[in-house]
Write an enzyme that holds these catalytic residues in place. Structure first.
Site, PDB file in Angstrom:
ATOM      1  N   GLU A 113      -2.546  54.807 -38.823  1.00 57.06           N
ATOM      2  CA  GLU A 113      -1.998  54.163 -40.025  1.00 57.06           C
ATOM      3  C   GLU A 113      -0.715  54.842 -40.499  1.00 57.06           C
ATOM      4  OE1 GLU A 113      -4.728  52.822 -43.067  1.00 57.06           O
ATOM      5  OE2 GLU A 113      -6.400  52.972 -41.640  1.00 57.06           O
ATOM      6  N   GLU A 164       0.010  48.585 -30.032  1.00 55.98           N
ATOM      7  CA  GLU A 164       0.161  48.206 -28.633  1.00 55.98           C
ATOM      8  C   GLU A 164       0.595  49.426 -27.832  1.00 55.98           C
ATOM      9  OE1 GLU A 164       1.707  43.665 -29.719  1.00 55.98           O
ATOM     10  OE2 GLU A 164       2.902  44.951 -28.406  1.00 55.98           O
ATOM     11  N   GLN A 171     -12.281  79.265 -38.907  1.00 54.83           N
ATOM     12  CA  GLN A 171     -11.902  80.667 -38.713  1.00 54.83           C
ATOM     13  C   GLN A 171     -12.805  81.605 -39.505  1.00 54.83           C
ATOM     14  OE1 GLN A 171      -9.604  81.207 -36.530  1.00 54.83           O
ATOM     15  NE2 GLN A 171      -9.303  83.417 -36.687  1.00 54.83           N
TER      16      GLN A 171
END
Length: 385
Positions: free
Chosen positions: A359, A119, A332
């Site tokens: 998560e 949320e 790189q």
């Protein structure tokens, strides 16, 4: 726990998955609309039996599946994982009727699932949920908002976690207690959604609940005990997020190996430069260490070991941080070409950032690891006494 290694059957399966990802799934993924649910890709996952395999798999098989697909097609890996995350609460806690209605459709790739936990004010602190389930006759009315929900707003159903204890998630309620999991079809009145544009174009959106009706038939598990459903789901999928990261790291490492062996500079291939060779060695070592942590965590889950939360957190933490390092190092070594739109490393560079957040962010994983270590130490002292 025994020293871990894959057997020949598992190794062959992973190789076939990588080939499948490149030859069958990547072309479908490339035809999809960025930021939208790719239903043909999900249907292909169903037709190939990969969704069926995922729902019947243990944690280790899930990790091998996600790692292998990620090496060849991150979009296919993510589509598969989101189906699993959204529908696993149904496998775990659904009623016979709920399972009969939705699981065959999910396994076949005809229905899209979503896991609606986060949320605007409850991301890492998932116990601070504020979406309210207000009693209404024999059921409830869901009121509030969910945000950063993968597959929203295009999913066919959502596993929604709402507060049924009367608290608002601000500290006055009961935290992790008093949360209920609901299976909410997307066509429920009062449920609307909007897409959110992200750095890496995935189907992610916000959901608004304006007195959305749910009943006891929509409850997953037990009323007021939905947080257990959420955490059990995340404990299974957390090591496999690490597997996704390992797959991306391996893809970046493979690209860097090929490039530095062929690219000539300063009178010879880049691989002859000690700084380059040592960088490759470091990338390979960290990738292998991450892989073994992931496999160990998955094996702990499958064998019912008591230290699954700690191992899962370690695997997710180390693998996602490692993938960020390896992909960045590969960019790189390639130079500017790796940042050109459409280059495989440009794609991985955008993809690799999010797993360090979702998560359970890296910082949350460190908190879990420390808590488990101190708790284990305390329990051991109590046992000795």
């Amino acid at each position: 726990m025994p020293v871990f290694s894959l057997d020949p059957v598992q190794t062959d399966w992973c190789a076939r998955l990588r080939t499948l990802a490149v030859e069958r799934l990547r072309p479908i993924a490339d035809r999809g609309e960025p930021g939208a649910v790719n239903r043909p890709l999900i249907a292909a996952l169903g037709e190939l039996g990969l969704l069926e395999r995922m729902f019947g798999a243990g944690a280790l098989d899930l990790c091998l599946l996600r790692e292998s697909l990620a090496q060849g097609c991150t979009e296919a890996e993510t589509a598969l994982a989101l189906q699993g995350l959204g529908a696993y609460p149904l496998v775990l806690a659904g009623t016979g009727g709920q399972r009969a209605r939705w699981l065959p459709e999910v396994r076949a790739g005809r229905a899209v699932a979503a896991f609606a936990l986060s949320e605007p004010g409850a991301g890492s602190d998932a116990a601070a949920l504020a979406l309210r389930a207000v009693p209404d006759g024999d059921g409830w009315l869901l009121t509030g908002e969910k945000r950063w929900i993968s597959n929203a707003p295009d999913a066919d159903f959502y596993t929604v976690f709402a507060r049924t204890d009367g608290g608002d998630g601000s500290g006055g309620g009961t935290g992790a207690r008093g949360v209920t999991a609901f299976l909410v079809p997307a066509d429920r009145p009062g449920l609307t959604g909007t897409p959110i544009e992200m750095l890496s174009p995935h189907p992610i959106g916000a959901l608004a609940f304006d007195s959305v009706p749910v009943t006891g038939d929509d409850v997953l598990g037990e009323v007021d005990h939905g947080f257990r459903v959420a955490m059990t789901t995340l404990n299974l999928f957390r090591p496999s997020v690490g597997a996704f990261a390992v797959g991306m790291a391996q893809a970046a490492l493979d690209a860097a190996l090929e490039h530095t062996a062929e690219r000539r500079a300063f009178g010879g291939p880049l691989s002859r430069l000690q700084s380059v060779a040592h960088q490759i060695a470091e990338m390979a070592t960290r990738t292998e260490a991450a892989r073994l942590l992931v496999y160990a965590a998955a094996t702990a889950y499958d064998t019912g070991a008591p230290d699954v939360p700690r191992r899962s957190a370690m695997a997710k933490l180390f693998a996602t941080e490692t993938a960020q390092y390896v992909v960045d190092a590969a960019v790189q070594l390639h130079g500017a070409r790796a940042l050109q739109r459409g280059h495989p490393l440009e794609h991985l560079y955008r993809e690799v950032r999010a797993p360090r957040i979702y998560e359970g962010a890296t910082e949350v994983q460190r908190t879990i690891i420390a808590r488990e270590l101190y708790g284990s130490s305390h329990r051991e002292k109590e046992r000795v006494r």
